[in-house]
Design a protein around this motif. Structure first.
Motif, PDB file in Angstrom:
ATOM      1  N   LYS A  81       0.814  -1.220   0.000  1.00  0.00           N
ATOM      2  CA  LYS A  81       0.000   0.000   0.000  1.00  0.00           C
ATOM      3  C   LYS A  81       0.846   1.268   0.000  1.00  0.00           C
ATOM      4  O   LYS A  81       0.315   2.363  -0.183  1.00  0.00           O
ATOM      5  N   ARG A 130       2.023   2.354   2.736  1.00  0.00           N
ATOM      6  CA  ARG A 130       1.351   2.986   3.865  1.00  0.00           C
ATOM      7  C   ARG A 130       2.385   3.385   4.915  1.00  0.00           C
ATOM      8  O   ARG A 130       3.249   2.583   5.257  1.00  0.00           O
ATOM      9  N   SER A 162      -7.935  -0.372   4.416  1.00  0.00           N
ATOM     10  CA  SER A 162      -8.614  -0.262   3.122  1.00  0.00           C
ATOM     11  C   SER A 162      -7.654  -0.693   2.009  1.00  0.00           C
ATOM     12  O   SER A 162      -6.440  -0.494   2.104  1.00  0.00           O
ATOM     13  N   ASN A 183      -6.679   0.256  -0.880  1.00  0.00           N
ATOM     14  CA  ASN A 183      -6.217   1.239  -1.863  1.00  0.00           C
ATOM     15  C   ASN A 183      -4.723   1.485  -1.673  1.00  0.00           C
ATOM     16  O   ASN A 183      -4.174   1.160  -0.626  1.00  0.00           O
ATOM     17  N   SER A 212     -10.533   5.260  -0.784  1.00  0.00           N
ATOM     18  CA  SER A 212     -10.775   3.849  -0.477  1.00  0.00           C
ATOM     19  C   SER A 212     -11.576   3.201  -1.602  1.00  0.00           C
ATOM     20  O   SER A 212     -12.430   3.839  -2.216  1.00  0.00           O
TER      21      SER A 212
HETATM   22 MG    MG Z   1      -7.457   3.546   4.479  1.00  0.00          MG
END
Ligand code: MG
Ligand code: AMP
Length: 328
Positions: free
Chosen positions: A55, A57, A142, A144, A150
């Motif tokens: 991700k 992230r 999520s 994405n 999302s």
């Molecule tokens: Mg999220």
């Protein structure tokens, strides 16, 4: 890696194959009633680390742990307060995530190093069946790529993650379309860290005490680290406008812009720009469509009726924020 698109509505083996992939340590995206999640075995630290990598992230943004049966909460949390059980009885399965004390068995990376863990039981039948077949809780943010809206259908997941994850379970469009309510029940009084479909009033009625909305850092502390990022936004600039008059004025002032309008009501007169419905279930799909079309702006008719919907208003305000909030 080729990403499998598995559709349990057409393929009787889809869920069993998805569960086998998760058990083997792979990443599998699955539908929930809020948005699609990107799942991995929660007790496998390396698997959870792959979620962050795929991700892109930030590692200080914790994941939500999904459970399929209530008893499993005791595998991931300790010192569970009495209020949790009452909330679970009323709202599980459903769009409520509750922050509890993390069980030492849950790898710290799941919670971005916090000593808490966020737990939810999704109510989408595909998510519940997957959890049942995997037989243990699944960590899932999520599905994405970080910074993108999302995903609310399998196609959105593929747009962001095709080639990087093992499979996507296709469960159609998400019914709610905005992320779950995140509630900190360890705080006194309990507070909502992220508004969602379940409101403060509903939670307050179950707990028999007032529930607050968290409204920004009081003394520098961010209780829910994910909230410091600019989430939910398309590439186009999102502009909130309080009335059709303000919107017409904006259009006159920006003759070279190529905007799309999101509104929950019809305009009083014809406008020379596309006007599309503003509602929770399709907000992220409209954001993605504005990106695909290369729009410069998303103009939102941000009326009192919209402001009174906490989850929708929250996502719109965050999408419209010009800068990433800088918080410690
Ligand atoms: Mg999220
Ligand atoms: P996502 O599933 O992508 O919406 O991300 C999960 C969000 O849940 C994070 O961005 C946080 O805001 C929230 N969250 C997850 N775990 C915790 C936790 N332990 N404490 C507070 N908030 C959390």
């Amino acid at each position: 890696m080729r990403t499998l698109l598995l559709d349990p509505r057409r393929d009787a083996t889809a869920l069993v194959r998805a569960a086998a992939l998760v058990r083997a340590g792979e990443l599998v995206a699955f539908p929930t009633e809020t948005v699609y999640g990107l799942g991995a075995r929660v007790f496998c630290e390396a698997c959870v680390q792959r979620i962050f990598a795929v991700k892109e992230r930030p590692v200080d943004n914790p994941l939500i742990v999904h459970i399929g049966v209530l008893a499993d909460v005791e595998q991931v949390a300790v010192a569970i307060p009495e209020g949790f059980w009452r909330l679970a009885e009323r709202f599980f399965p459903g769009p409520l995530t509750v922050v509890l004390r993390r069980h030492p068995r849950v790898p710290a990376v799941v919670s971005a190093g916090l000593d808490t863990v966020a737990v939810r039981m999704p109510r989408h039948p595909v998510a519940l069946e997957l959890l049942g077949l995997v037989g243990e809780p699944i960590a899932a943010p999520s599905a994405n790529r970080s910074g993108r809206p999302s995903p609310t259908c399998a196609e959105h997941v593929l747009q962001d993650l095709a080639g990087s994850i093992a499979a996507v379970l296709d469960g159609g469009r998400c019914e709610i379309g905005l992320e779950s309510t995140v509630l900190d029940v360890l705080a006194q009084p309990p507070r909502i860290l992220r508004p969602g479909a379940i409101t403060a009033e509903e939670i307050s009625a179950v707990l028999g005490m007032p529930v607050e909305y968290w409204r920004g850092p009081v003394q520098g502390a961010v209780p829910s680290p994910g909230m410091k990022y600019r989430h939910y936004a398309p590439r186009a600039a999102v502009v909130l406008l309080p009335s059709w008059e303000a919107l017409q004025h904006w259009l006159r002032e920006h003759p070279t812009a190529d905007p799309v309008v999101l509104a929950a009501e019809a305009p009083p007169l014809a406008l020379p720009v596309p006007i599309r419905p503003l509602q929770p279930a399709t907000l992220y799909a409209e954001f993605r469509r504005s990106d695909t079309e290369g729009r410069t702006h998303v103009l939102v008719l941000y009326t009192a009726a919209i402001r009174s919907q906490p989850a929708l208003a929250d996502r719109l305000r965050k999408a419209a924020a010009q800068e990433v909030e800088s918080q410690p």
